[in-house]
Design an enzyme around this catalytic site. Structure first.
Site, PDB file in Angstrom:
ATOM      1  N   HIS A 105      -6.883  -5.757  -1.476  1.00 41.06           N
ATOM      2  CA  HIS A 105      -5.754  -4.853  -1.229  1.00 41.06           C
ATOM      3  C   HIS A 105      -4.748  -5.412  -0.241  1.00 41.06           C
ATOM      4  CE1 HIS A 105      -3.667  -1.037  -1.210  1.00 41.06           C
ATOM      5  NE2 HIS A 105      -3.791  -0.938   0.105  1.00 41.06           N
ATOM      6  N   SER A 161       0.835  -1.187   0.000  1.00 42.44           N
ATOM      7  CA  SER A 161       0.000   0.000   0.000  1.00 42.44           C
ATOM      8  C   SER A 161       0.889   1.264   0.000  1.00 42.44           C
ATOM      9  CB  SER A 161      -0.952  -0.048   1.203  1.00 42.44           C
ATOM     10  OG  SER A 161      -1.960   0.914   1.087  1.00 42.44           O
ATOM     11  N   ASP A 176      -8.390  -5.172  -6.082  1.00 47.33           N
ATOM     12  CA  ASP A 176      -8.015  -4.136  -5.119  1.00 47.33           C
ATOM     13  C   ASP A 176      -8.967  -2.954  -5.266  1.00 47.33           C
ATOM     14  OD1 ASP A 176      -6.829  -2.216  -3.536  1.00 47.33           O
ATOM     15  OD2 ASP A 176      -4.846  -2.358  -4.450  1.00 47.33           O
TER      16      ASP A 176
END
Length: 430
Positions: A369, A241, A335
């Site tokens: 994600h 991330s 995601d």
């Protein structure tokens, strides 16, 4: 482990292998003996995180003709999952608290999983037949945990058993800030010296990420390279991330980044300014009108960020084409935080256009994600610091779980190949 007596036969018993618990990224073999032939039962699993939140899963099974149940051979007949899923009771866990993500904050203690066997196919109504406790650890035997408070650098270094030296890796997480150690501690058990690195909202570091100076990460690289138990002239970077974005920036601006694994990272600065010496990457723009709402009222922010290739937002781009680092991009194709696959493919185009090595990109369908170490349950939705509320992260539980197992092997193989100085092949397991 407890067994509960039943009339005229041996009491059912839960058999766990390995019996004394195992590392959190390893599978556990679960079986039940002493059941009646073809007896219907429900298995329940539960654990509590360090903040008291409970995670649970259950599945319905039927014993075989000998009264045994082996999760490696018996398909689940329904519940939290169905089919032949030997580790389903762990990866299918869901939190009792809404929008809660499972993380481990103290890696020196295990997660304690309670396993129960209930008579019949009612997950909350059956008679308790047997119970067992399974510990899932985060530090392999001999791994050492060393807090780092050196100059400006704040983090924790995990060193494998033995005298080394070992290949070094810097491990970075996302916008939640603070310091998470569970991935670094597990990786140290694979022969790497791994530093979990905080970069904001921890100790005396800045409380916000409005401006992030890459010189801080440069200092961390120098610290790791100068450590007597770290070998080689370069280190690896592992980031997810926002941590993936920062890993990309480190590889683009700093020297001695030999290999980088970017898990669902961005090619532009998000949520704040990135700065290195006299160069600045401004945050990419966001249009809140593009935030959607799910039928449950949660935010879906996947379209919120502007395209960093267009207009003024090009000032947010990280100049990845400058990098000589070897890259592995691990991408969840579902995601919902941002467009990770687009970012990975754009980074690949830019590198190749400048004569650099083509990066490896591995895309996982139906994967969200937060690609975690194996058997962590899918986080469907949780609080997003930038979005100001809970958002969905994407992913389907089983596909996401399989992706985590494979991604964990892939990143180890990649780092061994690029940091060890010798090729090692670790087979992927899907």
């Amino acid at each position: 482990m407890q067994a509960f007596t039943t009339r005229n036969r041996v009491a059912p018993t839960v058999i766990l292998e390995p019996a004394g618990g195992c590392l959190c990224d390893q599978p556990v073999h679960i079986a039940v003996r002493g059941l009646a032939p073809e007896q219907p039962v429900t298995l329940r699993a539960a654990l509590r995180d360090e903040k008291g939140a409970r995670f649970r899963a259950h599945a319905r099974y039927r014993a075989d003709a000998a009264g045994e149940l082996d999760l490696a051979r018996a398909p689940a007949l329904g519940g939290s999952f169905a089919g032949l899923e030997p580790m389903g009771l762990l990866w299918a866990m869901e939190p009792d608290r809404p929008h809660w993500r499972l993380v481990k904050r103290d890696v020196q203690t295990p997660f304690v999983v309670e396993l129960e066997v209930l008579d019949g196919h009612e997950p909350d109504g059956g008679r308790l037949l047997a119970r067992a406790v399974h510990e899932r650890h985060f530090m392999a035997p001999g791994v050492r945990r060393v807090p780092v408070h050196e100059g400006r650098v704040r983090g924790t270094l995990f060193l494998p058993a033995g005298i080394g030296p070992f290949p070094g890796i810097i491990d970075l997480f996302g916008v939640g800030g603070g310091l998470l150690e569970y991935r670094a501690s597990l990786l140290a058990g694979k022969g790497f010296a791994v530093m979990a690195l905080a970069y904001y909202n921890y100790d005396d570091l800045p409380k916000s990420m409005d401006i992030i100076h890459l010189e801080y990460f440069e200092e961390a690289v120098t610290y790791l390279l100068n450590h007597p138990q770290v070998k080689g002239s370069g280190v690896g970077v592992l980031g997810i991330s926002k941590g993936g974005e920062l890993g990309l920036a480190m590889a683009s601006f700093l020297r001695n980044i030999t290999a980088a694994v970017i898990i669902n990272g961005s090619i532009s600065s998000v949520g704040g300014t990135l700065q290195y010496k006299d160069e600045t990457m401004l945050p990419v723009g966001m249009n809140t009108k593009r935030i959607k709402r799910t039928k449950d009222g949660l935010k879906d922010v996947v379209d919120a960020l502007n395209n960093p290739l267009e207009g003024a937002d090009q000032k947010s781009l990280i100049p990845v084409e400058r990098s000589d680092t070897a890259f592995l991009f691990l991408v969840g194709q579902d995601d919902h935080n941002w467009k990770s696959e687009f970012y990975a493919r754009e980074a690949s185009k830019r590198l190749q256009a400048h004569g650099k090595e083509k990066p490896q990109i591995i895309c996982y369908p139906e994967t969200g994600h937060y690609i975690e170490p194996p058997y962590f349950p899918l986080c469907k939705a949780s609080l997003h610091n930038l979005a100001g509320g809970p958002v969905i992260w994407g992913g389907e539980p089983r596909a996401h779980a399989m992706a985590q197992v494979d991604a964990w092997q892939q990143l180890q193989t990649f780092f061994h190949n690029h940091l060890d100085g010798e090729k090692k092949i670790i087979p992927a397991k899907l």
